[in-house]
Write an enzyme that holds these catalytic residues in place. Structure first.
Site, PDB file in Angstrom:
ATOM      1  N   ASP A 124      90.031 -57.353  36.136  1.00 28.24           N
ATOM      2  CA  ASP A 124      89.631 -56.226  37.199  1.00 28.24           C
ATOM      3  C   ASP A 124      90.913 -55.861  37.849  1.00 28.24           C
ATOM      4  O   ASP A 124      90.869 -55.167  38.816  1.00 28.24           O
ATOM      5  CB  ASP A 124      88.557 -56.527  38.163  1.00 28.24           C
ATOM      6  CG  ASP A 124      88.747 -57.921  38.865  1.00 28.24           C
ATOM      7  OD1 ASP A 124      89.928 -58.385  38.850  1.00 28.24           O
ATOM      8  OD2 ASP A 124      87.654 -58.567  39.431  1.00 28.24           O
ATOM      9  N   GLU A 143      89.224 -53.992  42.820  1.00 33.02           N
ATOM     10  CA  GLU A 143      88.883 -54.453  41.536  1.00 33.02           C
ATOM     11  C   GLU A 143      87.319 -53.974  41.167  1.00 33.02           C
ATOM     12  O   GLU A 143      87.414 -53.750  40.015  1.00 33.02           O
ATOM     13  CB  GLU A 143      88.564 -55.888  41.890  1.00 33.02           C
ATOM     14  CG  GLU A 143      90.071 -56.670  41.890  1.00 33.02           C
ATOM     15  CD  GLU A 143      90.578 -56.858  43.375  1.00 33.02           C
ATOM     16  OE1 GLU A 143      91.581 -57.331  43.365  1.00 33.02           O
ATOM     17  OE2 GLU A 143      89.910 -56.261  44.323  1.00 33.02           O
ATOM     18  N   HIS A 189      92.824 -64.190  49.834  1.00 33.23           N
ATOM     19  CA  HIS A 189      93.981 -63.186  49.815  1.00 33.23           C
ATOM     20  C   HIS A 189      93.482 -61.719  49.395  1.00 33.23           C
ATOM     21  O   HIS A 189      94.261 -60.974  49.497  1.00 33.23           O
ATOM     22  CB  HIS A 189      94.630 -63.507  48.591  1.00 33.23           C
ATOM     23  CG  HIS A 189      93.944 -63.688  47.080  1.00 33.23           C
ATOM     24  ND1 HIS A 189      93.011 -64.463  46.757  1.00 33.23           N
ATOM     25  CD2 HIS A 189      93.900 -62.670  46.287  1.00 33.23           C
ATOM     26  CE1 HIS A 189      92.654 -64.048  45.697  1.00 33.23           C
ATOM     27  NE2 HIS A 189      93.160 -62.992  45.471  1.00 33.23           N
ATOM     28  N   ARG A 229      92.155 -58.093  49.242  1.00 35.59           N
ATOM     29  CA  ARG A 229      92.670 -56.764  50.179  1.00 35.59           C
ATOM     30  C   ARG A 229      91.652 -56.531  51.100  1.00 35.59           C
ATOM     31  O   ARG A 229      91.734 -56.047  52.195  1.00 35.59           O
ATOM     32  CB  ARG A 229      92.902 -55.644  49.242  1.00 35.59           C
ATOM     33  CG  ARG A 229      94.335 -55.777  48.575  1.00 35.59           C
ATOM     34  CD  ARG A 229      94.533 -54.630  47.602  1.00 35.59           C
ATOM     35  NE  ARG A 229      95.711 -54.787  46.920  1.00 35.59           N
ATOM     36  CZ  ARG A 229      97.057 -54.278  47.515  1.00 35.59           C
ATOM     37  NH1 ARG A 229      97.050 -53.353  48.498  1.00 35.59           N
ATOM     38  NH2 ARG A 229      98.176 -54.522  46.692  1.00 35.59           N
TER      39      ARG A 229
END
Length: 363
Positions: free
Chosen positions: A80, A116, A190, A192
């Protein structure tokens, strides 16, 4: 994708070429070394502080040239990422069929995970071969009336662990320097959508857990993102039993999880990998595209609220029964045969074998 590349390389009927965008140069190179792979095309698009638009545009243009030169009969994309979407779109523009590995995962929230969720939905519309890890993923695709053939294969991340887990020592000097003889909590963070307050809450919770249980060692390979690094060091530095180290290659990360007591993560793949090692996973996100793991009991969705994360972590650290329930749950994501099924499906689709592959089903 690495174990699939190795599997395809064994097939006499298939010529497999590897194209990398190198969106994350260091992370990519470590994986290629681990699996002994060499790229036939390397777009080397990594740039400082690049945006999603930068990644997409550079990948799309580079892949256009790659496909024009290679003239493939099929383009395989995985998961993704923005590279995945760019490759699928470039292949569509060139009228080349697309096979989507790890197809059908959904949260049905277009902004979480971002970008994603939308990437994988768009690839689902572009692909004509869909390799779904689970029957639930396949159901998602059928409900969306995607075109093409759907195969339930299990996830290739489980196959990858056959190559990486072993009795060997860590290659990371930072890991070799740590005393991991006690209870280790392996951590990653991590994504976003966790930038800002959610990530600050997560790091504050981890610090509180480490302070409350001084006998544990939290090991956190910090992502290369400047946003992540700034937040991690700003909140977690100075705590004796929290170790912020450089990113690990696949082999060291899998070996760290194997030697850990439990895992805390906002990653997707780790939700599948750690349970195959019998390690409970706390998911540091508001939702997961892997509800099978929640239903099976291999992971728990802890969210991004500080109090919730602390509560769930301390329960696993303090309650043997709670820990054993998760550690002994059956992993619903694979049996290590996903790559074989995908290669069989490719040959079947091309008329090179008479029968389709068997469908994966958890035992």
């Amino acid at each position: 994708m690495a174990p699939l590349a190795l599997e395809l390389g064994k097939r006499e009927n298939i010529e497999s070429l590897i194209c990398v965008t190198a969106q994350h140069r260091e992370m990519l190179d470590s994986v290629m070394r681990c699996f002994g792979l060499r790229a036939d095309f390397d777009l080397n698009i990594m740039g400082k502080n690049q945006t999603l638009t930068d990644v997409t545009v550079k990948a799309l243009k580079g892949l256009e040239g790659c496909f024009a030169e290679a003239k493939p009969d099929l383009v395989l994309v995985h998961g993704d990422t923005s590279t995945t979407f760019s490759a699928a779109l470039a292949a569509f523009y060139a009228k080349i069929p697309v096979g989507h590995v790890e197809a059908g995962l959904r949260t049905y929230d277009r902004y979480s995970p971002f970008p994603e969720e939308m990437n994988r939905c768009l690839v689902g519309r572009l692909a004509t071969l869909h390799f779904a890890p689970t029957s639930k993923n396949a159901e998602n695709l059928r409900a969306e009336a995607v075109t093409g053939d759907i195969f339930v294969t299990g996830n290739t991340v489980i196959d990858a662990m056959k190559y990486t887990i072993g009795d060997g020592e860590f290659t990371s000097p930072e890991l070799r320097a740590l005393d991991l003889s006690g209870r280790v909590v392996a951590m990653t963070c991590h994504r976003r959508e966790n930038y800002g307050e959610p990530m600050e809450n997560i790091f504050s919770a981890v610090r509180e857990i480490a302070e409350a249980r001084p006998d544990i060692e939290v090991v956190y390979p910090v992502h290369m993102s400047p946003v992540v690094r700034s937040a991690a060091h700003g909140i977690l530095d100075g705590q004796r039993n929290i170790h912020l180290i450089e990113p690990l290659d696949a082999m060291d990360m899998h070996r760290l999880m194997s030697r850990s007591f439990m895992v805390m993560t906002d990653s997707g793949g780790i939700q599948e990998e750690a349970p195959s090692l019998g390690k409970p996973v706390l998911v540091l996100r508001r939702e997961t595209e892997r509800p099978e793991a929640v239903a099976a009991g291999t992971v728990k969705l802890s969210g991004v609220d500080r109090a919730d994360i602390v509560r769930d972590a301390l329960e696993l650290l303090d309650s043997e029964s709670a820990y054993e329930r998760m550690a002994r749950a059956v992993n619903p994501y694979g049996d290590g045969e996903a790559c074989r099924r995908i290669a069989d499906a490719i040959e079947f689709n091309a008329g090179l074998r008479a029968t389709p592959p068997d469908n994966f089903s958890p035992r």
